[in-house]
Design a protein around this motif. Sequence first.
Motif, PDB file in Angstrom:
ATOM      1  N   GLU A   3      -2.425  60.647-114.905  1.00 24.79           N
ATOM      2  CA  GLU A   3      -2.721  59.256-115.260  1.00 24.79           C
ATOM      3  C   GLU A   3      -3.598  59.242-116.497  1.00 24.79           C
ATOM      4  O   GLU A   3      -4.484  60.065-116.655  1.00 24.79           O
ATOM      5  N   VAL A   4      -3.312  58.296-117.374  1.00 22.49           N
ATOM      6  CA  VAL A   4      -4.113  58.096-118.573  1.00 22.49           C
ATOM      7  C   VAL A   4      -5.201  57.101-118.199  1.00 22.49           C
ATOM      8  O   VAL A   4      -4.947  56.118-117.511  1.00 22.49           O
ATOM      9  N   THR A   5      -6.417  57.355-118.647  1.00 21.98           N
ATOM     10  CA  THR A   5      -7.527  56.487-118.237  1.00 21.98           C
ATOM     11  C   THR A   5      -7.473  55.127-118.930  1.00 21.98           C
ATOM     12  O   THR A   5      -7.044  55.008-120.070  1.00 21.98           O
ATOM     13  N   GLU A   6      -7.902  54.129-118.187  1.00 19.90           N
ATOM     14  CA  GLU A   6      -8.035  52.766-118.694  1.00 19.90           C
ATOM     15  C   GLU A   6      -9.417  52.277-118.299  1.00 19.90           C
ATOM     16  O   GLU A   6     -10.073  52.892-117.468  1.00 19.90           O
ATOM     17  N   ARG A  66      -3.288  48.892-122.609  1.00 15.65           N
ATOM     18  CA  ARG A  66      -4.032  49.782-121.716  1.00 15.65           C
ATOM     19  C   ARG A  66      -5.525  49.692-121.999  1.00 15.65           C
ATOM     20  O   ARG A  66      -6.342  49.586-121.083  1.00 15.65           O
ATOM     21  N   GLU A  67      -5.912  49.726-123.282  1.00 13.16           N
ATOM     22  CA  GLU A  67      -7.333  49.663-123.633  1.00 13.16           C
ATOM     23  C   GLU A  67      -7.948  48.310-123.285  1.00 13.16           C
ATOM     24  O   GLU A  67      -9.152  48.228-123.047  1.00 13.16           O
ATOM     25  N   THR A  73      -1.124  53.583-117.238  1.00 14.95           N
ATOM     26  CA  THR A  73      -0.106  54.512-117.727  1.00 14.95           C
ATOM     27  C   THR A  73      -0.250  55.840-117.011  1.00 14.95           C
ATOM     28  O   THR A  73      -1.370  56.307-116.780  1.00 14.95           O
ATOM     29  N   ARG A  74       0.886  56.437-116.666  1.00 19.59           N
ATOM     30  CA  ARG A  74       0.859  57.797-116.146  1.00 19.59           C
ATOM     31  C   ARG A  74       1.982  58.588-116.805  1.00 19.59           C
ATOM     32  O   ARG A  74       3.033  58.043-117.136  1.00 19.59           O
ATOM     33  N   VAL A  75       1.728  59.860-117.009  1.00 22.37           N
ATOM     34  CA  VAL A  75       2.673  60.739-117.679  1.00 22.37           C
ATOM     35  C   VAL A  75       3.459  61.494-116.620  1.00 22.37           C
ATOM     36  O   VAL A  75       2.888  62.106-115.721  1.00 22.37           O
ATOM     37  N   LEU A  81       5.151  56.306-117.811  1.00 20.82           N
ATOM     38  CA  LEU A  81       5.414  55.187-116.919  1.00 20.82           C
ATOM     39  C   LEU A  81       4.246  54.221-116.991  1.00 20.82           C
ATOM     40  O   LEU A  81       3.088  54.636-117.082  1.00 20.82           O
ATOM     41  N   VAL A  82       4.548  52.936-116.953  1.00 23.37           N
ATOM     42  CA  VAL A  82       3.511  51.916-117.034  1.00 23.37           C
ATOM     43  C   VAL A  82       3.674  50.921-115.896  1.00 23.37           C
ATOM     44  O   VAL A  82       4.774  50.710-115.380  1.00 23.37           O
TER      45      VAL A  82
END
Length: 117
Positions: A3-6, A66-67, A73-75, A81-82
């Motif tokens: 997961e990408v951080t938000e 996202r910001e 978002t996850r990779v 994927l969002v």
Amino acid sequence: MTEVTEPASETMTIDVVLGALADPVRLTFVRALDAAADWTCGSDVLKDTSVTIGKSTLSHHIKVLREAGLIRTRVDGIRRLVTLRYDEVEQRFPGLLSMLREDGPARAATEAPTPTA
């Protein structure tokens, strides 16, 4: 999967959220993601809309959303994927996302009342 951080929901500000939603492409993206109601490949979100943009432009729009705290978002391998952070945004800004729906209260509120004679 990664997961990408938000931002944490308590740090989201209305000016940043509204700034992200002020762009017509990002607004369309959020509406399409809301309709999808699940994790979706970022490149597929706008597929059923009239919006056509390049990959780098799409990446930029996803980053801005996202910001702002609107999406997660996850990779998954080479795919990103969002999903909409609906519950968190709703808790922070009650009613905001439902007003964005094209068939929701926002449309009804802008319709002029029918004159009575």
